[in-house]
Design a protein around this motif. Structure first.
Motif, PDB file in Angstrom:
ATOM      1  N   GLN A   1      -1.491  -0.943 -10.671  1.00  0.00           N
ATOM      2  CA  GLN A   1      -1.807   0.067  -9.706  1.00  0.00           C
ATOM      3  C   GLN A   1      -3.492   0.012  -9.323  1.00  0.00           C
ATOM      4  O   GLN A   1      -4.428  -0.051 -10.390  1.00  0.00           O
ATOM      5  CB  GLN A   1      -1.570   1.503 -10.353  1.00  0.00           C
ATOM      6  CG  GLN A   1      -2.114   2.661  -9.103  1.00  0.00           C
ATOM      7  CD  GLN A   1      -1.867   3.796  -9.864  1.00  0.00           C
ATOM      8  OE1 GLN A   1      -2.664   4.289 -10.692  1.00  0.00           O
ATOM      9  NE2 GLN A   1      -0.894   4.744  -9.153  1.00  0.00           N
ATOM     10  N   LYS A   2      -3.947  -0.289  -8.301  1.00  0.00           N
ATOM     11  CA  LYS A   2      -5.190  -0.473  -7.939  1.00  0.00           C
ATOM     12  C   LYS A   2      -5.500   0.483  -6.913  1.00  0.00           C
ATOM     13  O   LYS A   2      -4.910   0.773  -5.656  1.00  0.00           O
ATOM     14  CB  LYS A   2      -5.343  -1.846  -7.052  1.00  0.00           C
ATOM     15  CG  LYS A   2      -4.805  -3.106  -8.002  1.00  0.00           C
ATOM     16  CD  LYS A   2      -5.060  -4.470  -7.173  1.00  0.00           C
ATOM     17  CE  LYS A   2      -4.566  -5.551  -7.868  1.00  0.00           C
ATOM     18  NZ  LYS A   2      -4.607  -6.839  -7.319  1.00  0.00           N
ATOM     19  N   SER A   3      -6.558   1.292  -7.154  1.00  0.00           N
ATOM     20  CA  SER A   3      -7.167   2.238  -6.483  1.00  0.00           C
ATOM     21  C   SER A   3      -7.925   1.688  -5.313  1.00  0.00           C
ATOM     22  O   SER A   3      -8.627   0.674  -5.212  1.00  0.00           O
ATOM     23  CB  SER A   3      -8.064   3.207  -7.133  1.00  0.00           C
ATOM     24  OG  SER A   3      -8.739   4.114  -6.384  1.00  0.00           O
ATOM     25  N   LYS A   4      -7.738   2.360  -4.147  1.00  0.00           N
ATOM     26  CA  LYS A   4      -8.262   1.587  -2.783  1.00  0.00           C
ATOM     27  C   LYS A   4      -9.707   2.256  -2.735  1.00  0.00           C
ATOM     28  O   LYS A   4     -10.626   1.524  -1.907  1.00  0.00           O
ATOM     29  CB  LYS A   4      -7.812   2.271  -1.373  1.00  0.00           C
ATOM     30  CG  LYS A   4      -6.120   1.500  -1.608  1.00  0.00           C
ATOM     31  CD  LYS A   4      -5.680   2.092  -0.231  1.00  0.00           C
ATOM     32  CE  LYS A   4      -4.147   1.800   0.203  1.00  0.00           C
ATOM     33  NZ  LYS A   4      -3.419   2.547   1.298  1.00  0.00           N
ATOM     34  N   LYS A   5     -10.236   3.285  -3.704  1.00  0.00           N
ATOM     35  CA  LYS A   5     -11.623   3.687  -3.489  1.00  0.00           C
ATOM     36  C   LYS A   5     -12.515   2.963  -4.742  1.00  0.00           C
ATOM     37  O   LYS A   5     -13.638   3.394  -4.940  1.00  0.00           O
ATOM     38  CB  LYS A   5     -11.422   5.409  -3.950  1.00  0.00           C
ATOM     39  CG  LYS A   5     -10.707   6.009  -3.155  1.00  0.00           C
ATOM     40  CD  LYS A   5     -10.567   7.480  -3.198  1.00  0.00           C
ATOM     41  CE  LYS A   5      -9.964   8.253  -2.290  1.00  0.00           C
ATOM     42  NZ  LYS A   5      -9.877   9.616  -2.754  1.00  0.00           N
TER      43      LYS A   5
ATOM     44  N   ASP B   1       0.750  -1.082  -0.115  1.00  0.00           N
ATOM     45  CA  ASP B   1      -0.123   0.039  -0.034  1.00  0.00           C
ATOM     46  C   ASP B   1       0.946   1.078   0.108  1.00  0.00           C
ATOM     47  O   ASP B   1       1.971   1.258   0.779  1.00  0.00           O
ATOM     48  CB  ASP B   1      -0.860   0.045   1.226  1.00  0.00           C
ATOM     49  CG  ASP B   1      -1.974  -1.135   1.514  1.00  0.00           C
ATOM     50  OD1 ASP B   1      -2.197  -1.486   0.169  1.00  0.00           O
ATOM     51  OD2 ASP B   1      -2.484  -1.409   2.216  1.00  0.00           O
ATOM     52  N   SER B   2       0.430   2.411  -0.666  1.00  0.00           N
ATOM     53  CA  SER B   2       1.148   3.370  -0.922  1.00  0.00           C
ATOM     54  C   SER B   2       0.258   4.567  -1.374  1.00  0.00           C
ATOM     55  O   SER B   2      -0.313   4.715  -2.323  1.00  0.00           O
ATOM     56  CB  SER B   2       2.357   3.408  -1.930  1.00  0.00           C
ATOM     57  OG  SER B   2       2.908   4.873  -1.906  1.00  0.00           O
ATOM     58  N   GLY B   3      -0.166   5.423  -0.025  1.00  0.00           N
ATOM     59  CA  GLY B   3      -1.142   6.330  -0.563  1.00  0.00           C
ATOM     60  C   GLY B   3      -2.341   5.908  -0.636  1.00  0.00           C
ATOM     61  O   GLY B   3      -3.098   4.908   0.095  1.00  0.00           O
ATOM     62  N   GLU B   4      -3.271   6.255  -1.731  1.00  0.00           N
ATOM     63  CA  GLU B   4      -4.428   5.849  -2.020  1.00  0.00           C
ATOM     64  C   GLU B   4      -4.499   4.788  -2.915  1.00  0.00           C
ATOM     65  O   GLU B   4      -5.657   4.387  -3.469  1.00  0.00           O
ATOM     66  CB  GLU B   4      -5.171   6.965  -2.791  1.00  0.00           C
ATOM     67  CG  GLU B   4      -4.501   7.723  -4.009  1.00  0.00           C
ATOM     68  CD  GLU B   4      -5.142   8.845  -4.455  1.00  0.00           C
ATOM     69  OE1 GLU B   4      -6.621   8.613  -4.583  1.00  0.00           O
ATOM     70  OE2 GLU B   4      -4.825  10.083  -4.813  1.00  0.00           O
ATOM     71  N   TYR B   5      -3.138   4.189  -3.198  1.00  0.00           N
ATOM     72  CA  TYR B   5      -3.112   3.061  -4.287  1.00  0.00           C
ATOM     73  C   TYR B   5      -2.666   1.819  -3.559  1.00  0.00           C
ATOM     74  O   TYR B   5      -1.942   2.015  -2.487  1.00  0.00           O
ATOM     75  CB  TYR B   5      -2.386   3.482  -5.433  1.00  0.00           C
ATOM     76  CG  TYR B   5      -2.881   4.639  -6.244  1.00  0.00           C
ATOM     77  CD1 TYR B   5      -4.102   4.175  -6.954  1.00  0.00           C
ATOM     78  CD2 TYR B   5      -2.513   5.751  -6.178  1.00  0.00           C
ATOM     79  CE1 TYR B   5      -4.611   5.346  -7.710  1.00  0.00           C
ATOM     80  CE2 TYR B   5      -3.118   6.981  -6.862  1.00  0.00           C
ATOM     81  CZ  TYR B   5      -4.286   6.570  -7.566  1.00  0.00           C
ATOM     82  OH  TYR B   5      -4.654   7.802  -8.330  1.00  0.00           O
ATOM     83  N   THR B   6      -2.720   0.583  -4.095  1.00  0.00           N
ATOM     84  CA  THR B   6      -2.023  -0.592  -3.688  1.00  0.00           C
ATOM     85  C   THR B   6      -1.294  -0.931  -5.117  1.00  0.00           C
ATOM     86  O   THR B   6      -1.905  -0.868  -6.205  1.00  0.00           O
ATOM     87  CB  THR B   6      -3.043  -1.848  -3.507  1.00  0.00           C
ATOM     88  OG1 THR B   6      -3.688  -1.482  -2.258  1.00  0.00           O
ATOM     89  CG2 THR B   6      -2.137  -2.998  -3.205  1.00  0.00           C
TER      90      THR B   6
END
Length: 563
Positions: free
Chosen positions: A460-464, A444-449
């Motif tokens: 790059q996968k968005s957590k949202k 995990d890094s910021g708003e992405y995995t």
């Protein structure tokens, strides 16, 4: 390993220095030979310049290379030593403005001797990370106590832990190499098996083609008994209708049996209800239900089902194969010997010569009429190679067998090509990355995995929520020089994986990722950064990268321990 060798060298230098006269402050053992003359000092990089030895460490820079001030900051304004290692003095006869010494030498008894920059000498800061004995702050601005004991103890403890981690990582790499050899052997065995299977498949294709040719030959010479004529149409309709009726009968029979079962269950429930209900319970609804059931039970329900009916149904619903019904016999296309038909074509031989021409003309006209009406096959027009709606089942089956055999052969050949290409791919030294292919790790890094799949893709996968973004597909291995990597990666020559042709970046290039690898006990992403627009860099640890540093060192590439 490099640290251990360096410690041994320094220890040997210290032991040698113990038997020699004391060195001036700040001079390392490898430079002691330049300070033996107690009367005159010769500038190291500028031997033509000589000064009285009393001017060494007098806090004034006399030598252009700063070698007369090994223990002060007087020459700190000069450029740092250019060679990459302390042991390489870089001594030349050319006058230059570069320091001849790597820095102020700290003995650090109980820990590792090292050099600190001249700018750190007497600057009022205790540089315990480099000079744990505090000797660089002798001027009195601050008092730096000697902490080499506990610092050295902790350093040795950390070194021991690093060595254990390195040993565990090296063992895992050996396991990966073993797995890689096994996987390669399995592929080689599979290729050998496919080679044998392909030979059999090629023979099968040849046999089915010969069978198809033979069937086509029979079809060209067949006498149509009705397969393409009126009788054939009737037989086909009867066959289809019979199949439909059989299926409908089986379905209706199943529905009947289901209804019977449900009826029996309901009657059983109502019988139990009638027998067990309390007549003294004054409920008109219940009483009406009981009377209705009594009326129903007293009614004549007709004859009981005849067991013989099911036997008849069993017989009727048998398949064509079970009942022995051969529809093909009605539309057989096999060439048969028909004496009467042969006589039809040969009786003109018994006629007088004068009548033969007339009879032959009439027979030809009759034959054409029979062909036009679907009674005889047209021997002059072979069946189309692509199949015809009027082909017999035997010909269709033969053609299907050829197609199936060719498809099987094609699949085997493609499989063999795929495995052969895989053996030729670069999986790193000793094929060590072969067992890791397709394995994925994420962080995990910021708003992405961010996800890395070895030799496959980066994502790059968005957590949202929302879709995933491709950051590249594996392209190749390469080596990179790392100047200032993370604590886990370190600096030096590193193995890397290049991932290209990811999702296109709006108003920019297609996304790509450079994965810099270092030796670690487990597969893990240490750090990820976007160095340029849509150009990413991952720092990753894996046991598969162990040993690359040693290989680079043998080739003369400077490396550092990253663990």
């Amino acid at each position: 390993m490099r640290h251990s060798g360096h410690l041994l060298c320094l220890a040997a230098s210290i032991a040698t220095a113990a038997s020699e006269p004391s060195r001036p402050r700040g001079v390392g053992p490898e430079f002691a030979k330049f300070y033996k003359d107690s009367e005159t000092f010769t500038c190291i990089s500028n031997p033509s310049i000589k000064i009285p030895f009393s001017r060494v460490n007098d806090d004034f820079c006399d030598c252009p290379d700063g070698s007369d001030e090994p223990g002060t900051a007087a020459c700190s304004y000069l450029s740092p030593l250019s060679p990459s290692s302390p042991g390489d003095t870089g001594i030349t006869d050319t006058i230059n403005a570069t320091l001849a010494l790597p820095g102020f030498y700290c003995k650090n008894k109980g820990h590792t001797p090292t050099y600190v920059p001249f700018t750190a000498v007497n600057d009022g800061i205790c540089d315990y990370d480099l000079c744990c004995d505090g000797s660089e702050e002798y001027g009195g601005l601050v008092k730096c106590e000697d902490k080499c004991g506990p610092i050295g103890q902790q350093a040795r403890k950390d070194a021991e832990a690093r060595q254990k981690t390195l040993s565990a990582a090296t063992r895992k790499r050996k396991e990966l190499v073993t797995d890689a050899a096994r996987l390669r052997k399995e592929i080689e065995d599979r290729i050998a098996d496919l080679h044998t299977q392909i030979q059999g498949a090629e023979l099968q294709v040849q046999n089915t083609k010969e069978a198809l040719a033979e069937t086509e030959k029979r079809e060209r010479n067949r006498v149509v008994r009705g397969a393409d004529g009126p009788l054939g149409s009737l037989v086909e309709q009867a066959r289809t209708r019979s199949s439909e009726l059989r299926d409908s009968l089986i379905r209706v029979r199943g529905e009947r049996d289901s209804a019977r079962t449900r009826l029996q269950e309901l009657e059983s429930l109502l019988t139990t209800f009638k027998e067990e209900y309390n007549p003294n319970f004054n409920d008109e609804g219940v009483k009406r239900a009981v009377r209705a059931w009594e009326d129903y039970a007293a009614r004549d329900k007709g004859p009981e089902p005849d067991a013989g009916q099911d036997t008849d149904l069993d017989e009727i619903t048998k398949t064509d194969e079970e009942s022995g019904l051969d529809w093909e016999a009605f539309t057989s296309t096999e060439q048969t010997s028909d004496p009467e038909l042969e006589l039809l074509y040969s009786f003109e031989a018994y006629l007088p010569l004068s009548l033969r021409t007339w009879v032959d003309t009439r027979l030809r006209a009759l034959r054409q009429s029979l062909i036009d009406n679907g009674i005889l096959a047209n021997n002059d027009t072979p069946s189309s190679s692509s199949g015809s709606t009027h082909e017999s089942k035997a010909l269709q089956d033969a053609r299907t067998a050829v197609n199936s055999a060719e498809n099987d052969l094609r699949n085997m050949q493609n499989d063999r090509t795929s495995h052969t290409d895989d053996l030729g791919k670069d999986y790193g030294k000793d094929d060590v990355f072969r067992p890791l292919k397709g394995q994925c790790i994420s962080t995990d890094s910021g708003e992405y995995t961010y996800e890395l799949c070895f030799m496959d893709k980066t994502v790059q996968k968005s957590k949202k929520g929302g879709g995933h973004t491709s950051l590249g597909n594996f392209a190749k291995f390469e080596t990179v020089d790392v100047d200032h990597g993370s604590a886990e990666i370190g600096s030096g020559r590193r193995l890397a994986m290049k991932y290209d042709n990811g999702q296109h970046c709006w108003n920019g290039p297609s996304r790509s990722t450079l994965v810099v690898l270092a030796c670690a006990e487990d597969n893990k992403i240490f750090k990820i950064t976007e160095e340029e627009k849509c150009v990413y860099r991952m720092e990753v640890g894996t046991p598969a990268a162990c040993g690359f540093e040693e290989t680079a060192a043998v080739e003369g590439v400077p490396v550092r321990d990253e663990l």
